[in-house]
Design an enzyme around this catalytic site. Structure first.
Site, mmCIF file in Angstrom:
data_model
loop_
_atom_site.group_PDB
_atom_site.id
_atom_site.type_symbol
_atom_site.label_atom_id
_atom_site.label_comp_id
_atom_site.label_asym_id
_atom_site.label_seq_id
_atom_site.Cartn_x
_atom_site.Cartn_y
_atom_site.Cartn_z
ATOM 1 C CB THR A 177 -0.779 -0.050 1.327
ATOM 2 O OG1 THR A 177 -1.568 -1.212 1.312
ATOM 3 C CG2 THR A 177 -1.599 1.153 1.606
ATOM 4 N NE ARG A 205 -8.135 -8.096 2.384
ATOM 5 C CZ ARG A 205 -7.178 -7.181 2.496
ATOM 6 N NH1 ARG A 205 -7.063 -6.244 1.572
ATOM 7 N NH2 ARG A 205 -6.341 -7.187 3.494
ATOM 8 N N GLY A 207 -9.917 -4.105 2.532
ATOM 9 C CA GLY A 207 -8.834 -4.000 3.513
ATOM 10 C C GLY A 207 -8.914 -2.739 4.350
ATOM 11 C CG ASP A 208 -5.290 -1.702 6.216
ATOM 12 O OD1 ASP A 208 -5.223 -2.410 5.184
ATOM 13 O OD2 ASP A 208 -4.339 -1.020 6.632
ATOM 14 N N GLY A 228 0.477 -3.092 5.502
ATOM 15 C CA GLY A 228 0.704 -4.452 6.004
ATOM 16 C C GLY A 228 -0.575 -5.246 5.822
HETATM 17 N N1 ASP Z 1 -2.856 -2.964 3.940
HETATM 18 C C1 ASP Z 1 -3.113 -3.474 2.615
HETATM 19 C C2 ASP Z 1 -4.331 -4.342 2.660
HETATM 20 O O1 ASP Z 1 -4.390 -5.228 3.472
HETATM 21 C C3 ASP Z 1 -1.965 -4.219 1.999
HETATM 22 C C4 ASP Z 1 -0.576 -3.661 2.191
HETATM 23 O O2 ASP Z 1 -0.348 -2.699 2.910
HETATM 24 O O3 ASP Z 1 0.344 -4.226 1.599
HETATM 25 O O4 ASP Z 1 -5.214 -4.162 1.859
#
Ligand code: ASP
Length: 309
Positions: A177, A205, A207-208, A228
């Site tokens: 990200t 899905r 994500g955060d 992450g």
């Molecule tokens: N945080 C991101 C997600 O889980 C992925 C990443 O930061 O690599 O969507």
């Protein structure tokens, strides 16, 4: 005074030339810094920094996003302004060039906080974002390799491999990200984060990055962008917890270390964060081997860049 920090994703970064990653974060930070230098707002600075990352195919956001199990790029992005706790977010958004710009329109043109899937896409088109295919040849090839490995397995082995992949990886050669946090001369704070998510994620899905308080958050005291494995941040509410820590009197650099220490104990360590407080103190911390990042502030013309904190 102003300050800006950006990250290009927490991970291993063992398959990417270091110089390209560092150049990418420097470019994004410098674009944001220029805006702040000219008395621009923190939200404009983070928007521009994230937009530049999204257009750089090296990073897992916008063009260059990683692909889900079906081979589609479903992107998440969030933006937040500390004053008034204003935020806009898009999730599982396809076929636009800059999800961060769509998230910003959600913040500015609607009273909604988060738009997902087809609704987000329809909104994007309605406010003028053209069709764009963010899938690069490199991401397509890496997706095909992984999907073929999975399909070569039979029965229980295949299920076990799918389960292992969805619970712990693969994030090894995935660039993460991207995100930015900024403080402007008016004292306003903002955070922006954008991602293609994790490779071979299940379709749908989210994500955060699009989940305020998890991967992205800003208050009048602090701004935070995380990276992450998103599920860890969504369970811990990492960005919000860091903002609370800062509100309770800890400077950003102490807060990020304290909160990631807690995360390691309770949910896991595939995580990295950048945080900025209203005094201009900067916190950069990750529990992964690397997280390319850069920062700049009033009074020091050069952008500082590092592969790991
Ligand atoms: N945080 C991101 C997600 O889980 C992925 C990443 O930061 O690599 O969507």
């Amino acid at each position: 005074m102003y300050a800006i920090a950006v990250h290009g994703g927490a991970g291993n970064w063992s398959h990417t030339p270091r110089q390209s990653a560092l150049l990418g974060v420097e470019r994004a930070a410098e674009a944001g810094r220029r805006i702040l230098e000219q008395d621009g707002s923190a939200v404009d600075a983070v928007t521009e920094a994230v937009r530049i990352f999204e257009d750089d195919p090296l990073f897992n956001a916008g063009t260059g996003s990683v692909l889900n199990l079906d081979g589609d790029a479903e992107m998440d992005a969030g933006i937040m302004v500390g004053r008034g706790l204003r935020t806009g977010n898009v999730a599982a958004l396809r076929r636009v060039r800059n999800p961060i710009l769509v998230a910003r329109k959600v913040m500015e043109m609607t009273d909604h906080v988060l738009l997902g899937g087809n609704g987000a896409l329809r909104f994007a088109r309605a406010v003028g974002f053209a069709d764009h295919d963010p899938v690069t040849t490199q991401r397509r090839e890496s997706w095909r390799r992984r999907r073929d490995d999975l399909e070569a397995k039979q029965g229980d082995d295949r299920l076990a491999a799918l389960h292992a992949m969805l619970s712990t990886g693969p994030r090894d050669d995935d660039m993460g990200t991207v995100g930015a946090v900024a403080l402007d001369r008016q004292g306003d704070l903002a955070a922006g984060t954008s991602t293609g998510g994790v490779t071979l994620k299940l379709p749908g899905r989210i994500g955060d990055s699009a989940f305020p308080g998890a991967g992205n958050y800003a208050t009048t005291h602090a701004a935070v962008s995380a990276t992450g494995r998103g599920e860890l941040m969504m369970r811990f509410l990492t960005a919000k917890v860091i903002c609370e820590d800062i509100w309770n009197g800890h400077p950003a650099h102490t807060a990020v270390e304290r909160v990631l220490r807690e995360m390691r104990k309770s949910v896991g360590e595939d995580v990295g964060v950048i945080a900025l407080d209203s005094e201009g103190d900067l916190g950069i911390h990750h529990l992964t081997p690397a997280m390319p990042h850069a920062w700049g502030r009033e009074g020091s013309p050069a952008i500082e860049v590092r592969m790991s904190a």
